[in-house]
Design a protein around this motif. Structure first.
Motif, PDB file in Angstrom:
ATOM      1  N   TRP A  99       0.782  -1.427   0.086  1.00  0.00           N
ATOM      2  CA  TRP A  99      -0.065  -0.022  -0.200  1.00  0.00           C
ATOM      3  C   TRP A  99       0.857   1.191  -0.051  1.00  0.00           C
ATOM      4  O   TRP A  99       0.489   2.108  -0.339  1.00  0.00           O
ATOM      5  N   VAL A 100       1.986   1.308   0.413  1.00  0.00           N
ATOM      6  CA  VAL A 100       2.939   2.423   0.556  1.00  0.00           C
ATOM      7  C   VAL A 100       4.233   2.206   0.103  1.00  0.00           C
ATOM      8  O   VAL A 100       4.665   0.977   0.153  1.00  0.00           O
ATOM      9  N   HIS A 255      -4.476   4.562   3.766  1.00  0.00           N
ATOM     10  CA  HIS A 255      -3.711   3.437   3.216  1.00  0.00           C
ATOM     11  C   HIS A 255      -4.472   1.861   3.855  1.00  0.00           C
ATOM     12  O   HIS A 255      -3.665   1.159   3.868  1.00  0.00           O
TER      13      HIS A 255
END
Length: 265
Positions: A99-100, A255
């Motif tokens: 996600w990041v 997120h």
């Protein structure tokens, strides 16, 4: 299939955060500068230039991010994870990477402090108690992943690029402040100790007048600044921590990582 990574809003929009952090950090830098001025002025002339040049060089290196790992080790007592810790932490780190963007992020383990913190350009600091709980199975992969995302949020929104340089610069003030805080806690158990602390502005004003009359303006200035900062620093510091925690929480929930009680302790 790997989920699409999201990006945070530009830091330039967080004008409020910039103002709050400036208010929280500037007093520490000012009083530390006064202490360094007194210290350097007391050195022999042959050492003044050498200490000034060396100190300025180290600050510049920290500001541009040279050897952040060593700086974190010295200034924050942050160590690299052991091979076993690193192997286990790869699992939550892979969850975060879905996600990041975690490229360049470096995990460090610290003995004390909040469950997760951030400093420099890419240092995420996990508390030893969190790592121990994870290795013992008391904390899940998702919990640690949420903490890491929260730390990345602090890194992105905390304007941490110059934190290590500022931390080095404020070492004299931090030492004095720690001593005073410890003394203040002891005085709380002494009769009239709390009253003396609450009326410190009166004692400080008298000391400033006496020092000024004696022609010792540097010490008078330091005393006046110290008394003023004992009133201003705590609320400004709490305001910055509340703002940063809020921004990091928004970043975490944005997120797909929900609220995690561990990161708020």
């Amino acid at each position: 299939m790997t989920a699409k990574k999201r990006t945070s809003a530009p830091l330039g929009r967080d004008v409020k955060g910039a103002l709050i952090k400036t208010a929280a950090a500037l007093p520490h830098l000012i009083i530390a500068s006064l202490l360094w001025l007194v210290f350097i002025a007391a050195l022999p002339p042959t050492l003044e230039v050498g200490v000034t040049v060396l100190g300025a060089s180290v600050l510049v290196l920290l500001a541009v991010g040279v050897d952040e790992g060593l700086a974190v080790r010295i200034l924050r007592a942050g160590r690299r994870p052991t091979p076993e810790e690193a192997r286990r932490l790869m699992v939550p780190l892979r969850l975060v990477a879905d996600w990041v963007d975690v490229s360049g992020i470096q995990l460090r383990v610290v003995a004390r402090g909040r469950p997760v913190d951030a400093t420099g350009r890419r240092q995420i600091l996990l508390a030893q108690e969190v790592v121990d709980a994870y290795l013992a199975g008391r904390v899940t992969d998702g919990d640690v992943a949420a903490l890491i995302v929260h730390g990345i949020g602090r890194l992105r929104w905390g304007r941490t690029r110059f934190d290590l340089a500022c931390l080095l610069w404020t070492v004299p003030w931090d030492l004095i402040r720690g001593l005073v805080v410890g003394t203040g806690r002891l005085l709380a158990w002494v009769p009239l100790g709390r009253f003396a602390w609450q009326t410190r502005v009166i004692v400080g004003a008298i000391a400033v007048v006496l020092e000024t009359q004696g022609g010792r303006w540097p010490s008078a200035l330091i005393i006046a600044a110290f008394i003023a900062l004992t009133y201003l620093i705590p609320p400004w510091g709490r305001a910055w921590e509340r703002h940063l925690a809020q921004q990091a929480n928004h970043f975490t929930s944005g997120h797909n990582f929900g609220d995690n009680d561990a990161r708020r302790r």
